[in-house]
Design an enzyme around this catalytic site. Structure first.
Site, PDB file in Angstrom:
ATOM      1  N   ARG A 112       0.851  -1.193   0.000  1.00 51.76           N
ATOM      2  CA  ARG A 112       0.000   0.000   0.000  1.00 51.76           C
ATOM      3  C   ARG A 112       0.884   1.238   0.000  1.00 51.76           C
ATOM      4  NH1 ARG A 112      -2.794   0.772   5.825  1.00 51.76           N
ATOM      5  NH2 ARG A 112      -0.866   1.107   6.956  1.00 51.76           N
TER       6      ARG A 112
ATOM      7  N   THR B 140      -1.167   7.543   0.128  1.00 53.66           N
ATOM      8  CA  THR B 140      -2.586   7.444  -0.262  1.00 53.66           C
ATOM      9  C   THR B 140      -3.275   6.225   0.367  1.00 53.66           C
ATOM     10  OG1 THR B 140      -2.098   6.043  -2.160  1.00 53.66           O
ATOM     11  CG2 THR B 140      -2.044   8.437  -2.519  1.00 53.66           C
TER      12      THR B 140
ATOM     13  N   ASP C 110       4.389  -2.604  11.777  1.00 53.23           N
ATOM     14  CA  ASP C 110       4.415  -2.997  10.366  1.00 53.23           C
ATOM     15  C   ASP C 110       4.852  -4.466  10.292  1.00 53.23           C
ATOM     16  OD1 ASP C 110       5.063  -1.445   7.351  1.00 53.23           O
ATOM     17  OD2 ASP C 110       5.596  -3.525   7.699  1.00 53.23           O
TER      18      ASP C 110
ATOM     19  N   ASP D 121       7.925  -5.346   8.031  1.00 52.06           N
ATOM     20  CA  ASP D 121       9.186  -4.871   8.608  1.00 52.06           C
ATOM     21  C   ASP D 121       9.587  -5.723   9.807  1.00 52.06           C
ATOM     22  OD1 ASP D 121       9.422  -2.885   6.750  1.00 52.06           O
ATOM     23  OD2 ASP D 121       8.681  -1.283   8.047  1.00 52.06           O
TER      24      ASP D 121
HETATM   25  C1  PRP Z   1       0.739  -4.573   4.966  1.00 52.11           C
HETATM   26  C2  PRP Z   1      -0.013  -5.843   5.301  1.00 52.11           C
HETATM   27  C3  PRP Z   1      -1.152  -5.819   4.349  1.00 52.11           C
HETATM   28  C4  PRP Z   1      -1.471  -4.348   4.251  1.00 52.11           C
HETATM   29  C5  PRP Z   1      -2.691  -4.058   5.086  1.00 52.11           C
HETATM   30  O1  PRP Z   1       1.478  -4.732   3.809  1.00 52.11           O
HETATM   31  O2  PRP Z   1       0.790  -7.002   5.205  1.00 52.11           O
HETATM   32  O3  PRP Z   1      -0.864  -6.354   3.072  1.00 52.11           O
HETATM   33  O4  PRP Z   1      -0.326  -3.652   4.773  1.00 52.11           O
HETATM   34  O5  PRP Z   1      -3.076  -2.747   4.952  1.00 52.11           O
HETATM   35  P1  PRP Z   1      -4.428  -2.321   4.233  1.00 52.11           P
HETATM   36  O6  PRP Z   1      -5.498  -3.213   4.783  1.00 52.11           O
HETATM   37  O7  PRP Z   1      -4.579  -0.902   4.635  1.00 52.11           O
HETATM   38  O8  PRP Z   1      -4.263  -2.475   2.749  1.00 52.11           O
HETATM   39  P2  PRP Z   1       2.419  -3.558   3.244  1.00 52.11           P
HETATM   40  O9  PRP Z   1       1.654  -2.676   2.336  1.00 52.11           O
HETATM   41  O10 PRP Z   1       3.132  -2.901   4.374  1.00 52.11           O
HETATM   42  O11 PRP Z   1       3.427  -4.366   2.323  1.00 52.11           O
HETATM   43  P3  PRP Z   1       4.621  -5.347   2.754  1.00 52.11           P
HETATM   44  O12 PRP Z   1       4.013  -6.587   3.365  1.00 52.11           O
HETATM   45  O13 PRP Z   1       5.313  -5.646   1.458  1.00 52.11           O
HETATM   46  O14 PRP Z   1       5.496  -4.620   3.729  1.00 52.11           O
HETATM   47  N1  URA Z   2       0.034  -2.896   7.693  1.00 51.40           N
HETATM   48  C1  URA Z   2       0.792  -3.285   8.732  1.00 51.40           C
HETATM   49  O1  URA Z   2       1.779  -4.023   8.559  1.00 51.40           O
HETATM   50  N2  URA Z   2       0.457  -2.847   9.955  1.00 51.40           N
HETATM   51  C2  URA Z   2      -0.596  -2.052  10.176  1.00 51.40           C
HETATM   52  O2  URA Z   2      -0.880  -1.703  11.343  1.00 51.40           O
HETATM   53  C3  URA Z   2      -1.388  -1.673   9.085  1.00 51.40           C
HETATM   54  C4  URA Z   2      -1.055  -2.106   7.843  1.00 51.40           C
END
Ligand code: PRP
Ligand code: URA
Length: 214
Positions: free
Chosen positions: A109, A113, A205, A208
């Protein structure tokens, strides 16, 4: 804690899941610990999300006698992991269902935005008439999960469940509106999203914390 079901959402209250989740939430938990716990929780959640799968019998021979023995009916399951963090749940799910097919859906995401950005999609060719369990630890705004499921449905998926560790009430509402046919399984519905779209109290996160990228 008992399981709670409401409006298409099941909160799995199993004490082992709740205990492990508390350790995961703790900011002092190491990367290695976080990853191990996610895999362990995936085992326990996989057990719950597959609890009602239909069985059929097959004729086998034990060393002692023939037997009509139960086996899971239908086509092989598909686990669909939303990258990156979904892979932490996927590993545990595959420990329990090693023959499952796997779809990888690359979505992150946008930090400003909060819109989903898709960068990869690879799934088994036939998705219709298979149970597809989509995994991602976090359901925050639900933008990522909604986009992933849109994509799976475009490819013919018609029997989908969504499994996450934490969900925000806002995300559940949006997800239910977009995909009312997709049941959600989670270990917790947290309080709310903050102004940056993070789940509060949450665990931070997930990607991370799994991969040490912060
Ligand atoms: C995190 C998580 C979800 C998303 C949730 O991924 O693992 O995929 O955010 O958020 P949302 O419901 O608001 O869409 P992230 O975008 O951080 O990607 P990553 O796993 O590659 O770090
Ligand atoms: N994605 C994450 O990894 N953590 C949050 O709290 C929200 C979105």
């Amino acid at each position: 804690m008992n399981d709670v079901s409401r409006a298409n959402v099941t909160v799995i209250g199993h004490p082992l899941i709740q205990h492990k989740l508390t350790i995961m939430r703790n900011k002092e938990t190491s990367i290695a610990g976080f990853r191990r716990l996610l895999r362990e929780i995936a085992h326990l959640m996989c057990y719950e999300v597959t609890r009602d799968l239909e069985l059929e019998t097959v004729r086998i021979e034990t060393p002692m006698a023939p037997l009509d023995a139960p086996t899971i009916k239908g086509k092989k399951l598909v686990f669909a992991s939303i990258l990156r963090a979904g892979n932490g749940l996927l590993d545990g799910m595959l420990d329990l269902v090693p023959a499952a097919r796997v779809a990888h859906i690359g979505i992150y995401r946008d930090h400003v935005t909060l819109e989903p950005v898709e960068y990869y999609f690879k799934a088994p060719s036939s998705l219709d008439n298979r149970l597809i369990i989509v995994v991602d630890p976090m359901l925050a705004t639900a933008n990522s999960a909604t986009a992933a499921i849109d994509k799976l449905k475009e490819r013919g998926a018609n029997n989908i469940r969504f499994l996450c560790l934490l969900a925000a009430p806002e995300g559940i509402e949006r997800f239910n509106a977009a995909h009312p046919d997709v049941p959600v399984f989670t270990a917790s519905i947290d309080s709310h999203l903050n102004e940056k779209g993070y789940i509060i109290p949450g665990l931070g996160d997930a990607g991370d914390r799994m991969y040490g990228t912060k």
